[in-house]
Design a protein around this motif. Structure first.
Motif, mmCIF file in Angstrom:
data_model
loop_
_atom_site.group_PDB
_atom_site.id
_atom_site.type_symbol
_atom_site.label_atom_id
_atom_site.label_comp_id
_atom_site.label_asym_id
_atom_site.label_seq_id
_atom_site.Cartn_x
_atom_site.Cartn_y
_atom_site.Cartn_z
ATOM 1 N N GLY A 1 4.834 12.021 3.059
ATOM 2 C CA GLY A 1 5.329 12.403 1.736
ATOM 3 C C GLY A 1 4.231 13.038 0.902
ATOM 4 N N LEU A 2 3.049 12.462 0.990
ATOM 5 C CA LEU A 2 1.914 13.019 0.255
ATOM 6 C C LEU A 2 1.644 14.445 0.717
ATOM 7 C CD1 LEU A 2 -0.444 12.628 -1.699
ATOM 8 C CD2 LEU A 2 -1.786 11.745 0.208
ATOM 9 N N ARG A 3 1.660 14.637 2.017
ATOM 10 C CA ARG A 3 1.431 15.958 2.572
ATOM 11 C C ARG A 3 2.444 16.947 2.023
ATOM 12 N NH1 ARG A 3 0.045 19.757 6.817
ATOM 13 N NH2 ARG A 3 1.845 20.999 6.216
ATOM 14 N N GLU A 4 3.701 16.543 2.041
ATOM 15 C CA GLU A 4 4.763 17.420 1.545
ATOM 16 C C GLU A 4 4.542 17.791 0.089
ATOM 17 O OE1 GLU A 4 8.843 16.197 2.134
ATOM 18 O OE2 GLU A 4 8.370 15.593 4.203
ATOM 19 N N LEU B 1 0.829 -1.202 0.000
ATOM 20 C CA LEU B 1 0.000 0.000 0.000
ATOM 21 C C LEU B 1 0.868 1.258 0.000
ATOM 22 C CD1 LEU B 1 -2.887 -0.997 2.435
ATOM 23 C CD2 LEU B 1 -2.949 -0.813 -0.051
ATOM 24 N N CYS B 2 1.915 1.233 0.799
ATOM 25 C CA CYS B 2 2.812 2.390 0.836
ATOM 26 C C CYS B 2 3.421 2.628 -0.546
ATOM 27 C CB CYS B 2 3.921 2.171 1.868
ATOM 28 S SG CYS B 2 3.351 2.387 3.560
ATOM 29 N N GLN B 3 3.749 1.524 -1.214
ATOM 30 C CA GLN B 3 4.304 1.643 -2.550
ATOM 31 C C GLN B 3 3.329 2.366 -3.472
ATOM 32 O OE1 GLN B 3 7.494 0.726 -3.288
ATOM 33 N NE2 GLN B 3 6.982 1.990 -5.056
ATOM 34 N N ARG B 4 2.068 2.022 -3.356
ATOM 35 C CA ARG B 4 1.047 2.671 -4.189
ATOM 36 C C ARG B 4 0.971 4.159 -3.906
ATOM 37 N NH1 ARG B 4 -1.735 -0.378 -8.193
ATOM 38 N NH2 ARG B 4 -1.415 -2.560 -7.644
ATOM 39 N N ILE B 5 1.033 4.487 -2.633
ATOM 40 C CA ILE B 5 0.975 5.902 -2.266
ATOM 41 C C ILE B 5 2.168 6.634 -2.866
ATOM 42 C CG2 ILE B 5 1.089 7.523 -0.335
ATOM 43 C CD1 ILE B 5 -0.378 5.469 1.382
ATOM 44 N N ASP B 6 3.339 6.024 -2.701
ATOM 45 C CA ASP B 6 4.549 6.652 -3.236
ATOM 46 C C ASP B 6 4.472 6.784 -4.755
ATOM 47 O OD1 ASP B 6 5.360 6.663 -0.623
ATOM 48 O OD2 ASP B 6 6.727 4.964 -0.816
ATOM 49 N N ASP B 7 3.969 5.726 -5.409
ATOM 50 C CA ASP B 7 3.820 5.759 -6.862
ATOM 51 C C ASP B 7 2.942 6.925 -7.282
ATOM 52 O OD1 ASP B 7 5.332 3.511 -6.996
ATOM 53 O OD2 ASP B 7 3.704 2.138 -7.520
ATOM 54 N N ASN B 8 1.848 7.070 -6.555
ATOM 55 C CA ASN B 8 0.914 8.146 -6.882
ATOM 56 C C ASN B 8 1.597 9.510 -6.783
ATOM 57 O OD1 ASN B 8 -1.609 9.543 -7.268
ATOM 58 N ND2 ASN B 8 -1.611 9.876 -5.046
ATOM 59 N N ILE B 9 2.359 9.682 -5.729
ATOM 60 C CA ILE B 9 3.078 10.946 -5.558
ATOM 61 C C ILE B 9 4.038 11.152 -6.713
ATOM 62 C CG2 ILE B 9 4.685 12.223 -4.095
ATOM 63 C CD1 ILE B 9 3.547 10.647 -1.694
ATOM 64 N N CYS C 1 -3.817 26.176 3.859
ATOM 65 C CA CYS C 1 -4.360 25.654 2.601
ATOM 66 C C CYS C 1 -4.113 24.160 2.509
ATOM 67 C CB CYS C 1 -3.698 26.332 1.406
ATOM 68 S SG CYS C 1 -4.027 28.089 1.308
ATOM 69 N N THR C 2 -2.899 23.762 2.823
ATOM 70 C CA THR C 2 -2.560 22.345 2.772
ATOM 71 C C THR C 2 -3.498 21.544 3.668
ATOM 72 O OG1 THR C 2 -0.245 22.981 2.498
ATOM 73 C CG2 THR C 2 -0.686 20.683 3.059
ATOM 74 N N ALA C 3 -3.671 22.029 4.879
ATOM 75 C CA ALA C 3 -4.537 21.306 5.825
ATOM 76 C C ALA C 3 -5.961 21.209 5.302
ATOM 77 C CB ALA C 3 -4.517 22.006 7.178
ATOM 78 N N LEU C 4 -6.448 22.281 4.691
ATOM 79 C CA LEU C 4 -7.825 22.258 4.190
ATOM 80 C C LEU C 4 -7.981 21.272 3.040
ATOM 81 C CD1 LEU C 4 -8.909 26.013 4.336
ATOM 82 C CD2 LEU C 4 -9.598 24.123 5.823
ATOM 83 N N ILE C 5 -6.989 21.249 2.167
ATOM 84 C CA ILE C 5 -7.053 20.317 1.036
ATOM 85 C C ILE C 5 -6.964 18.870 1.534
ATOM 86 C CG2 ILE C 5 -5.830 19.488 -1.006
ATOM 87 C CD1 ILE C 5 -7.294 22.032 -1.567
ATOM 88 N N ILE C 6 -6.025 18.660 2.417
ATOM 89 C CA ILE C 6 -5.851 17.299 2.939
ATOM 90 C C ILE C 6 -7.074 16.860 3.736
ATOM 91 C CG2 ILE C 6 -4.557 15.929 4.619
ATOM 92 C CD1 ILE C 6 -2.046 17.119 3.603
ATOM 93 N N SER C 7 -7.716 17.814 4.383
ATOM 94 C CA SER C 7 -8.925 17.465 5.138
ATOM 95 C C SER C 7 -9.967 16.809 4.243
ATOM 96 C CB SER C 7 -9.527 18.713 5.782
ATOM 97 O OG SER C 7 -8.729 19.135 6.866
ATOM 98 N N ILE C 8 -10.004 17.223 2.993
ATOM 99 C CA ILE C 8 -10.964 16.609 2.076
ATOM 100 C C ILE C 8 -10.694 15.115 1.961
ATOM 101 C CG2 ILE C 8 -11.718 16.491 -0.326
ATOM 102 C CD1 ILE C 8 -11.171 19.499 -0.538
ATOM 103 N N VAL C 9 -9.426 14.794 1.755
ATOM 104 C CA VAL C 9 -9.054 13.383 1.636
ATOM 105 C C VAL C 9 -9.314 12.652 2.947
ATOM 106 C CG1 VAL C 9 -7.196 11.774 1.107
ATOM 107 C CG2 VAL C 9 -7.269 13.996 -0.031
#
Lengths: 205, 205
Positions: A128-131, A64-72, A155-163
DNA sequence: GAACCTAGTTATAAAGCTATAACTAAATCT
DNA sequence: AGATTTAGTTATAGCTTTATAACTAGGTTC
């Protein structure tokens, strides 16, 4: 002793079954017997492919972590900051849809042994996604696409809050179906709010 | 057989211990032995106060739902829509801080027996919160405090996402300390975004 | 086709958890 | 003070789950 598959195939089947069951039952309630049954095997068969149960979760988590990293990584192809931001967010939401157990595993306590490896690995990928989102917003701000009177962290927090909101929704209702459409809608609204006034420009409170 | 407390006191202690342990270990890993040990009792002592373990969680859950409902009720004292909205959101965040196990219990699968009561009770209370927030936003929109070109559902989702984001943050990092300050900040920023242009009024895209 | 490796089996040990039964003694009632 | 109630104890039954040991047979290699 019906069919006999290669170790590689079985290992993959086991992690997949564990992932499916994690969503259905909750990771903590998944037993080696359940995994085996789902594959038409006996319980001890699992131990021909994994030294212990923790290792199953380790493998699942790493995948799963690999997928997240891939997406980034994939999102970095987008040169436009806002397109990149969108790719990051929607990509992550797509992961939630494809692997609905993701939030539960993300949040899962480390099993038995004293290791905190699992949690920290997940936290690392999500960090990493957050960054990446932070960086994209920062870029969008300097290029004047996002209001510059706002704090980047906010802004970052608000966007991430959606996810995060969608992830929690998944944890509560366990219905991954229309996550993307909701996510796309919310993201576009939030971006509209963050961009607004870039056009007007010149009315400061 | 050191101290002997009244049933009412012990029952309260048990639910409190269960709540604390739920945050520390995760609800699924809390055992009756852990609860007992924390209170200086033996494991079977728990069964003098609860017929079975599920009933401990039932009690805990009901108490938490009560708090959520109380919060919603208390917010209705605020006549101003925006103040009401703020009370609802900050109040709920305060609950997260005071009862950091709340998200885990909210998300917890129903134990053993076939009942789905627990989950549905929580979903019900949280649903009530959503409705109250929705209503407050609606009111704020009609009174012209929130941009009326936005969909109420979208606004509701964005506001709730803040709370959900904090809940997920709690699930991941388990540090309830500065939830309120972050929450207050994010809420004010989001509200600023939602209100903006109420002042300008007259530039439509 | 014989030898070898290993995916899978049956059987079972070991541990942990829920729950009950039978007993004990602190507190309350009369 | 004696009787009753009940919070708490020890002991243990019973279930579930992880994991290992010993065996079996499918597939590949020579």
């Amino acid at each position: 002793m019906r069919v006999r598959k290669t170790a590689a195939v079985r290992k993959a089947e086991i992690t997949q079954a564990a992932l499916d069951l994690a969503f259905q039952m909750g990771p903590d309630r998944v037993t080696t017997a359940m995994i085996a049954e789902r594959l038409g095997l006996t319980q001890p068969a699992i131990y021909k492919h994994f030294p212990n149960k923790d290792d199953v979760w380790r493998t699942v988590t790493e995948a799963l972590c690999q997928r997240i990293d891939d997406n980034i990584g994939a999102a970095q192809d987008q040169p436009e900051p806002l397109a990149r931001l969108r790719a990051l967010v929607i990509g992550q939401i797509r992961l939630l849809q494809d692997y609905p157990a993701l939030p539960e595993i993300m949040v899962m306590r480390d099993p038995g042994s004293g290791t905190t490896e699992l949690r920290s690995e997940v936290l690392n990928s999500v960090g990493g996604l957050r960054e990446a989102i932070h960086a994209a917003i920062c870029a969008a701000q300097t290029s004047g696409q996002i209001r510059s009177d706002l704090d980047v962290d906010d802004c970052t927090a608000l966007i991430i809050s959606i996810v995060q909101g969608l992830a929690l929704r998944l944890l509560r209702f366990r219905r991954p179906e229309d996550l993307i459409s909701i996510g796309e809608r919310l993201l576009s609204v939030q971006l509209l709010l963050l961009m607004e006034k870039a056009k007007v420009s010149g009315d400061s409170a």
